[in-house]
Design an enzyme around this catalytic site. Structure first.
Site, PDB file in Angstrom:
ATOM      1  N   ASN A 120       3.356 -22.010   5.501  1.00 14.04           N
ATOM      2  CA  ASN A 120       3.430 -22.701   6.781  1.00 14.04           C
ATOM      3  C   ASN A 120       4.765 -23.422   6.937  1.00 14.04           C
ATOM      4  OD1 ASN A 120       0.777 -21.856   7.183  1.00 14.04           O
ATOM      5  ND2 ASN A 120      -0.050 -23.714   6.228  1.00 14.04           N
ATOM      6  N   HIS A 137       8.546 -20.058   3.649  1.00 15.92           N
ATOM      7  CA  HIS A 137       8.943 -19.510   4.945  1.00 15.92           C
ATOM      8  C   HIS A 137       9.805 -20.487   5.732  1.00 15.92           C
ATOM      9  CE1 HIS A 137       5.417 -16.389   5.030  1.00 15.92           C
ATOM     10  NE2 HIS A 137       6.407 -16.040   4.234  1.00 15.92           N
ATOM     11  N   CYS A 145      22.805 -23.541  11.913  1.00 13.60           N
ATOM     12  CA  CYS A 145      23.725 -22.748  12.713  1.00 13.60           C
ATOM     13  C   CYS A 145      24.030 -21.457  11.953  1.00 13.60           C
ATOM     14  CB  CYS A 145      25.005 -23.549  12.959  1.00 13.60           C
ATOM     15  SG  CYS A 145      26.397 -22.588  13.612  1.00 13.60           S
ATOM     16  N   CYS A 166      25.493 -26.797  17.669  1.00 15.14           N
ATOM     17  CA  CYS A 166      26.079 -27.096  16.356  1.00 15.14           C
ATOM     18  C   CYS A 166      27.217 -28.097  16.518  1.00 15.14           C
ATOM     19  CB  CYS A 166      26.594 -25.809  15.712  1.00 15.14           C
ATOM     20  SG  CYS A 166      27.491 -26.089  14.162  1.00 15.14           S
ATOM     21  N   GLY A 209      -6.824 -20.576   3.098  1.00 18.71           N
ATOM     22  CA  GLY A 209      -6.483 -20.211   4.459  1.00 18.71           C
ATOM     23  C   GLY A 209      -5.423 -19.145   4.634  1.00 18.71           C
ATOM     24  N   THR A 210      -5.439 -18.110   3.826  1.00 22.42           N
ATOM     25  CA  THR A 210      -4.482 -17.023   4.013  1.00 22.42           C
ATOM     26  C   THR A 210      -5.202 -15.680   4.019  1.00 22.42           C
ATOM     27  OG1 THR A 210      -2.583 -15.850   3.047  1.00 22.42           O
ATOM     28  CG2 THR A 210      -3.993 -17.067   1.529  1.00 22.42           C
TER      29      THR A 210
END
Length: 268
Positions: A120, A137, A145, A166, A209-210
Site C-alpha cells: 500500500n 510500491h 521529479c 519541481c 488483505g492481499t
C-alpha cells in the site's frame, strides 16, 4: 444458532488459538499487507469487485492517465490533476484504523525484529506508529521529479498541490509510487527481501488483505512457506496461498487484532 454455524465458530476459534500460539512463540515476525488492509480505511482497492479503483469507464480513464508511465510522460499536467482528484484526495481524507495500530503494537513484543512489508502507498502503517516499514510500491507522502528525484515540497490539499512544480527545473512532478509496469524501488525491496530471508521455522509471517496476484511482492509469502516459516493469512476470501498457509483466518468483518492473536489464547 444452527449446528453448522456453531461448527464454523469452533473452527474459527481453533484457528485463532493456533495463530495465537504461533505468534506468541515466534522470535521474529514479518507482517505483509495488501489493499484489503487499506480498504477498512475507506480506500478503494485496485482489483476485482465493485469498489475497485480501476473498474468502469471512470476507473479505466484514471488508469490510462496516471496509473501507467505513459500518461505522466505524454500528458503530465492532466495526469497530475487526475492523480490528485481520484487517488490522493481519498487517502488524504482517510487515516489508519485499529488494525494498523494493532500491528504497530506488536513492536512491544518483537522490537526491531518486526518488519512491516506493505504494497500500500498510503503511509498509514507509519502514521499508526510502525517504525520499520518497507513500502515496496512507494508512498504518496513523497513527490519526485523525473530529472531531479525526490523533491522537498509539503503535502497539502489537492487545490494547493495543483500548482506544484519541481523547485529545480519547474517541471511537472509525480508521486513517488510505482506505476504499473515500473520496477520496485531497490532499497525498499531489498529491506523487505532481507526481512523475509531472515525468518526461520521458529518465526512467523502474518499476511493480511492481499489477493496474492501482484508480483514480485506476492512471492514473499510463497518464499516463506517454502522455507518452512509458519504463515498466518487473514483475508476476506481465499487467495492462492490460503490452501498452503499454516493458518487461514477468513473474516467477513475487519480482521482480528494481531495483538489479540498474540495474547488471548493459551498455546495449543
Amino acid at each position: 444458532a444452527s449446528l453448522w454455524s456453531r461448527v464454523l465458530a469452533t473452527m474459527t476459534d481453533l484457528h485463532m488459538m493456533q495463530a495465537a500460539s504461533i505468534i506468541r512463540s515466534a522470535n521474529r515476525m514479518v507482517v505483509f499487507t495488501g489493499a484489503g488492509m487499506s480498504a477498512d480505511s475507506g480506500i478503494a482497492t485496485f482489483r476485482k469487485g465493485g469498489a475497485s479503483l480501476w473498474s468502469g469507464i471512470r476507473g479505466t480513464l484514471a488508469l490510462a492517465w496516471f496509473g501507467v508511465p505513459l500518461g505522466w510522460s505524454v500528458t503530465p499536467g492532466w495526469a497530475w490533476r487526475a492523480y490528485l482528484d481520484e487517488f490522493y484526495d481519498p487517502i488524504a481524507r482517510a487515516g489508519p484504523h485499529e488494525g494498523h495500530r494493532a500491528i504497530a503494537s506488536l513492536e512491544k513484543k518483537f522490537g526491531n525484529k518486526l518488519t512491516v512489508v506493505t504494497m500500500n502507498v498510503d503511509g498509514f502503517h507509519t502514521t499508526a506508529g510502525s517504525s520499520n516499514v518497507a513500502e515496496v510500491h512507494g508512498t504518496v507522502n513523497r513527490l519526485r521529479c523525473k530529472s531531479h528525484g525526490v523533491v522537498d515540497l509539503p503535502l497539502g490539499s489537492s487545490l494547493e498541490m495543483r500548482k506544484y512544480r519541481c523547485p529545480a527545473c519547474n517541471g511537472y512532478i509525480r508521486p513517488d509510487v510505482v506505476l504499473f509496469g515500473e520496477s520496485l524501488p531497490e532499497e525498499e525491496w531489498s529491506r523487505a527481501a532481507r526481512a523475509c530471508r531472515a525468518l526461520s521455522p521458529h518465526d512467523c509471517m502474518l499476511v493480511i488483505g492481499t489477493t496474492g496476484a501482484v508480483y514480485p511482492a506476492a512471492g514473499l509469502p510463497e518464499g516463506a512457506l517454502a522455507a518452512g516459516v509458519p504463515v498466518i493469512e487473514v483475508n476476506l476470501d481465499p487467495s492462492p496461498i490460503s490452501s498452503h498457509a499454516t493458518v487461514f483466518l477468513q473474516v467477513r468483518q475487519p480482521p482480528p487484532r494481531p495483538a489479540t492473536l498474540g495474547t488471548r489464547c493459551a498455546p495449543l
